[in-house]
Each structure stands twice: as structure tokens, then as C-alpha cells.
Design a protein around this motif. Sequence first.
Motif: not given
Lengths: 341, 332
Positions: A213, A216-217, A220, A282, B109-110, B112-114
Motif C-alpha cells: 500500500s 500505490v503511487k 498507479n 488504492k 501527494l503522500f 495515500d493519494l488524497k
Amino acid sequence: MRKSTSNSLLILGLFLVLLFLLNISTGSVNISISEIIASLLGYSKDSIGSQIVWDFRLPKAATCILAGAGLGAGGLMMQTFFRNPLAGPDVLGLSSGASLMVAITILAQSALPFWASGINQWAVAIASSGGASLVFFIVIAAAQKLKDNSSLLIIGMMVAAFASSLVSVMQFLSKAEDLQAFMIWTLGSAGATSWREIQIMTVIVFIGLAISSICVKALNSWFMGEQYSKSIGVNIKRARFWIVFSTCLMVGSITAFCGPIAFVGLAVPHLVKLLIPTNNHKILLPAVSLGGSILLLACDTLAQLPGSTQILPLNAVTSFIGAPVLIWVVLRNKRKFLNSR
Amino acid sequence: MREQYTFIKMDQLVLGYSPTENNILFKNINLCLKGGQLVCFMGSNGIGKSTLIRTLAGLQKPVSGKISYPEKEPGVEIEKWVSLVLTERITVSNMTVYELVSFGRYPYLFWDLKLSAEDKKIIGEAIISTGIGSIINKKVDELSDGQMQLALIARALAQNTPVLLLDEPTAHLDLNNRVEIMRLLRNVARTMNKAILVATHELDLALQTADVLWLASSQKSIEVGIPEDLVLNGTLHKIFDLKGFDLKTGKINHEPFRKTEINLIGNGDELIWTKNALDREGYSIDKNASTTVELIHNEKKMGWLITTPIFTKQANSIQELLDKLSTSIELS
């Protein structure tokens, strides 16, 4: 979009609970639902039914959930990583590497007497993880040199073929009872794990999922290619390492405790992407973890042949479901490919 | 004059695959990219345009020399200073254009991609300035080539960097889309005060949109100047080895292969297009010619009046004009 995604995740979660209950309520011994619920809640501690539930069915169901989650997530990461919908730990020879090391551990004990003292579940587990890691680092070293997916797959398959040939030589030379122990390991099973092993697996799978997790960046942006990913601040080298590491950790340890379980890692990401069409890891990572658990629970329930005392090997069932799915995905991609021309 | 900040500066930059002479692409480059400027970087295939772009973006190390980012505060990552549009083809299923554009925010972004409200605002602005508002929910694999380029430019704009480097953004596009993209980049450079470098083959478009041209020459150097100067002093002609393209008029040269000279009378767009047609058909235009073609503007209709010493004819379209001209010449 966001609402339908969380709905899909909710549906997957409900399915998981349902299959968990179905899984523990089926088996070669008939136990009534009320007795299962009673024993789950700890009311009938001393009955045989309660013992069966706590010592056999619950560990097996928990193993299915953990193994399914890890294999699903590992499969997804590999498919993203190699930008290849048919990638997976099996294709890359991870399982073959594990098999080789387990074969050495189990089969060589008669050949090397001083070796025998250490043979137990743990030795098998360690050997299996080691074998899987070894193969993966070979594949990764090749990946950094080649940057070409199909040649990399060929290398993975050749490593697998090489490992298999060594295994068959060892099988040929080993004693019948060792051979049988090894064969049973290769058929895959969720039913051989103790609570202690489940604790270890839980820790490892959770570490693996946690690392994934954090990636994820990178996962993606992987589809854009190395240059683009770097240009938006993704550290490709570090991401490469952690993606490989977490996959290896999860798949290696699952193979160690359950044997090489085929197809789950390959099929689940495709099934989940049908339900939730997105590239956002995510969402995909938790979804494939749930999906993997569901599929493995379902396969294990079928493997017990409800209503009979016979048990099928787990791998026979996963491939039985996995192979048609894979064929269908290839056909679907081909149609898409032709359409886009 | 408006103050122009230097966003990227190159000192004695040497680029190539290895330091041996044969593998050097560019030698001793001293150039800079300034805010508000659209620079078109031209040169033949394989001369090293993409390598320079990758090097300026910090994806690749130069053989020697130095790249500095004078206005950048130390500690600001390169991905917050330079954004890219590359030639790599992007294939992905299950992704919307909006999601693709939002990748521009990844440096901020961190894990968590928020996306914050600020991030969403910047993405929205990038979508508006590229005019892709109507396709944000379309899947990326359903886009046309032109839409794809606009989406990729929007993604780069969402990265909100002072420098934007584009590698052949107009390749494979039709004229309309090429013009749209160059105009967009022109506007972005000016209104957002960004430094934009576009590697391109489109000489005619570059001449009309670029503030500065960089011309990669075969001597491993880069010639620099504003387009008009480079046209008039012949540098462009020399470097491109132009074959029949008249830079000074922006048109292809036609040899007058017919003997007939025509005196063309008229004005406006129609005159330009009539002249184009006559040029292409091999007529030469001469004020003293005995044959005249006169443009007639009626209430609604256009007409062409052909007058020769022998006859007078009228044509209602340029095609008719050309037909009548050629038949009358054959007769005489």
C-alpha cells in the motif's frame, strides 16, 4: 463512481463473510449450524463439534483468507509491474523455485543423513521462502537488464523449467515415502496449518500488504513508463525493490505453508477489475485481497466435496476455476485488441 | 519590457551516450529557458532532441557541463520544477481522462493519494485551459490522438511547474490539431509565464508561434535566434537544406512551366487563393501581361473575369477559371 466503488468493496466484504461461514459449516463431518455458532461463540467448548471447528475448520478458513489475500495482491502487483495481464508468481517461476528448495529439504534427507534432524514444517517453510526469493531476484536482475516483458517471461519460464528438471531428478532418486510427502506438498493445501503458523502468516501477509500500500503511487503510475513516472517524482528503483520484496515475502511464505497454489494470483485481479474497472491500486489492492480470500474459500469449500467424505487437492480446484477464466481473459483481450485496430 | 526569469540555464553542456567523440550528440551548449517564452527546438530525427529534453528534466545525466535552475529554491524537487510530455505511447484501460490529468499532482501527494481542494482546483484549471472539459469522463483508451495529446498537456499543466518540456507533441496529428496545440502552448507560455520548450518537426508552425528557435545543426551545436532573423539571415535554409519551400513567403515554390503570363487584379483572401492556384498551375503573374484575370465581388457571388486580346469570359469558381484559361491557351 466513488460510491459504486465503495459499494463493490462492501459487496466483496459481505461475500467474504458468507463464504467464511459456508466454509466452516461444510466438511466431512456433519455439524449443525446451531452447533457451529455455539462453538464459535464458545458455548459448547467440550463437544467434538467444537473441537472440529476450532482445531480444523477455523484454521483452514483463516489460512484460505490469508493466502488468498496475499496471492491476489501479489498477482495484481506482478501484472502491473510487468505490464502484462498474464504475469503472476507461477509464470515467473516463484513456485518452481520454492518447489526446488522444498524438494531438496524433503527428498535429500535420506541422501544426507546429517540433514534429517532439522526436517519439520519450519524447515519446509524456510526452504520454500528462500527458493521463491532466489528465483525472484534472478528474474528481477534480468528485468533490470532487459526491460522487455516477453523476454523476461521467457527467462522466468526457463528458470522454472530448470528448477523442475532438478526436482524430477531428485524425485527419481528419492524414497517412496519422501516422494509422497513432497507430492502432497505440491498439490497445495490450506488444511495443514496450526494456529502458530497462522499467526506467522498473518504477520507476514500484513507486512506485505502494508508495503504494497505504500507502493500505490508507483503502481498507479507504472503504466506510463519509467520516464513519466520519474518525472512525477516516483523513485523507480526503490519502488521496484519494494514491489518485488512484498510480493516475494507474501507469495514465498504462503507457498511455504500451503504449497504452490496455482492460478489464484493470476485470475483474481482480472475478476476484480471486471467488477471495479479502475487502475487505482488504492482501491484495487484491498479489492483483490478480498477477492483472493473469497476465491480461495470457495475453492476450498468445493475441494471438500460437500456431502461426501472425500477431499480433492486444492490445486486441482483452483486450476479448474482458474484455467477457464484465463482463457476467457485472453479471448476478451484479443477482441479488444482487434477493435482498437 | 517585462522581466523574464531564467528557469533553466545550461553551462558548457555536453550530451551523448558516452564521452567518445562519435557518441556525443551536442557539444558545449550554453542556453537558457526563460519564463513567458515558447521555444521551438528543431532538428532532424536522431539528432538528440529527446536526449536534451530528458537531460533538462533530470532523468539523465549529461556527459559534462552543468544544468542549473536559477530561480528554484534549494530543496524544491525537480518534479515540482519541470513537467514533461513525451513521445511514449500511453496504453491503459479502465482510466478516465480526469484520473490521467490528476497524475500531475503526484509530486505533491503522500502515499495515500488524497487530493486536496487546492489539488482539485489546479486540476480543474489545467482541464479548462486545455479545453478538455467535455471529455474528462471518457476512458483514456477511447481518445483520439489529438485528445490524447491535450490530456497529456493538461496532466503536465496540473503538475504546476514553471518549465514545460514537450517532445514532438504534434506528431501524428492533423493540421487542425497541430495548430490547436501550438496555439495552446503559445497562450500558456504567455499567460502563465511558463518556459515552454517544444521539440518539433513542424517548421511552418514553429516559425509562426515560437518566440525563439533552437536549431540543432549537424556540427553538434544549437543555433539560436528569433524565427524572423533565422529566416532572413539564411540559417534556417542552411540547416534544413530546404528543397523548394520558400521560407520568406511560407509557401512551396512552383516553377512557372507555362509560357502564359497573367495580370491578376483584385484583393482580399480570394486574391491570395487565386494566386496560389495560378502558381501551382504554372502561370506567372505579371502586371504587363496581355491576359488579365479580374476578381469581381458581387452581392453574394464571386466571379472571375478573363480578358484576352481575343475574347472575354467569366468563371464562377477557381476550377472553372483554370479550365477556361487552359482551353483558351490551347486554342491560341
